[in-house]
Design a protein around this motif. Structure first.
Motif, PDB file in Angstrom:
ATOM      1  N   TYR A 184      -3.356  17.010   3.037  1.00  0.00           N
ATOM      2  CA  TYR A 184      -3.920  17.657   1.857  1.00  0.00           C
ATOM      3  C   TYR A 184      -5.170  16.927   1.368  1.00  0.00           C
ATOM      4  N   ARG A 185      -5.841  16.260   2.269  1.00  0.00           N
ATOM      5  CA  ARG A 185      -6.964  15.402   1.893  1.00  0.00           C
ATOM      6  C   ARG A 185      -8.070  16.184   1.180  1.00  0.00           C
ATOM      7  N   ASP A 186      -8.434  17.342   1.707  1.00  0.00           N
ATOM      8  CA  ASP A 186      -9.514  18.123   1.089  1.00  0.00           C
ATOM      9  C   ASP A 186      -9.168  18.569  -0.325  1.00  0.00           C
ATOM     10  N   GLN A 187      -7.935  19.011  -0.527  1.00  0.00           N
ATOM     11  CA  GLN A 187      -7.527  19.466  -1.850  1.00  0.00           C
ATOM     12  C   GLN A 187      -7.491  18.318  -2.851  1.00  0.00           C
ATOM     13  N   ILE A 188      -7.037  17.153  -2.400  1.00  0.00           N
ATOM     14  CA  ILE A 188      -6.983  15.986  -3.290  1.00  0.00           C
ATOM     15  C   ILE A 188      -8.391  15.536  -3.664  1.00  0.00           C
ATOM     16  N   LEU A 189      -9.290  15.483  -2.683  1.00  0.00           N
ATOM     17  CA  LEU A 189     -10.668  15.086  -2.983  1.00  0.00           C
ATOM     18  C   LEU A 189     -11.349  16.097  -3.897  1.00  0.00           C
ATOM     19  N   ARG A 190     -11.085  17.384  -3.684  1.00  0.00           N
ATOM     20  CA  ARG A 190     -11.656  18.408  -4.551  1.00  0.00           C
ATOM     21  C   ARG A 190     -11.109  18.263  -5.973  1.00  0.00           C
ATOM     22  N   SER A 191      -9.827  17.961  -6.094  1.00  0.00           N
ATOM     23  CA  SER A 191      -9.228  17.765  -7.420  1.00  0.00           C
ATOM     24  C   SER A 191      -9.866  16.590  -8.145  1.00  0.00           C
ATOM     25  N   PHE A 192     -10.092  15.494  -7.436  1.00  0.00           N
ATOM     26  CA  PHE A 192     -10.760  14.350  -8.054  1.00  0.00           C
ATOM     27  C   PHE A 192     -12.191  14.697  -8.435  1.00  0.00           C
ATOM     28  N   GLY A 193     -12.864  15.479  -7.626  1.00  0.00           N
ATOM     29  CA  GLY A 193     -14.226  15.919  -7.959  1.00  0.00           C
ATOM     30  C   GLY A 193     -14.254  16.760  -9.224  1.00  0.00           C
ATOM     31  N   TYR A 194     -13.288  17.694  -9.343  1.00  0.00           N
ATOM     32  CA  TYR A 194     -13.197  18.508 -10.555  1.00  0.00           C
ATOM     33  C   TYR A 194     -12.882  17.648 -11.772  1.00  0.00           C
ATOM     34  N   ALA A 195     -11.975  16.710 -11.614  1.00  0.00           N
ATOM     35  CA  ALA A 195     -11.604  15.841 -12.729  1.00  0.00           C
ATOM     36  C   ALA A 195     -12.797  14.985 -13.167  1.00  0.00           C
ATOM     37  N   PHE A 196     -13.533  14.460 -12.209  1.00  0.00           N
ATOM     38  CA  PHE A 196     -14.704  13.652 -12.528  1.00  0.00           C
ATOM     39  C   PHE A 196     -15.767  14.503 -13.229  1.00  0.00           C
ATOM     40  N   SER A 197     -16.006  15.703 -12.722  1.00  0.00           N
ATOM     41  CA  SER A 197     -16.996  16.591 -13.338  1.00  0.00           C
ATOM     42  C   SER A 197     -16.603  16.952 -14.763  1.00  0.00           C
ATOM     43  N   ALA A 198     -15.333  17.261 -14.984  1.00  0.00           N
ATOM     44  CA  ALA A 198     -14.870  17.604 -16.326  1.00  0.00           C
ATOM     45  C   ALA A 198     -14.996  16.414 -17.266  1.00  0.00           C
ATOM     46  N   THR A 199     -14.706  15.212 -16.769  1.00  0.00           N
ATOM     47  CA  THR A 199     -14.823  14.012 -17.592  1.00  0.00           C
ATOM     48  C   THR A 199     -16.269  13.763 -17.999  1.00  0.00           C
TER      49      THR A 199
END
Length: 55
Positions: A2-17
């Motif tokens: 699930y590497r792509d989904q996890i990295l995308r989730s961190f990207g979304y979290a970073f962008s929202a922050t």
């Protein structure tokens, strides 16, 4: 696996922050120091969404 989904989730979290920091700090500064007679109105507009229910 699930590497792509996890990295995308961190990207979304970073962008929202970052977006929240860029919006929240200037808004808080304006409300605290520059709002004058509109301070209560602006503060009310900020906390108004917390009174909305989704029933």
């Amino acid at each position: 696996m699930y590497r792509d989904q996890i990295l995308r989730s961190f990207g979304y979290a970073f962008s929202a922050t970052v977006l929240c920091i860029l919006l929240a700090f200037p808004l808080a500064y304006v409300i605290a120091f520059k709002a004058g007679r509109y301070k209560n109105l602006l503060l009310g507009l900020v906390i108004l969404p917390f009174f909305v229910t989704f029933h």
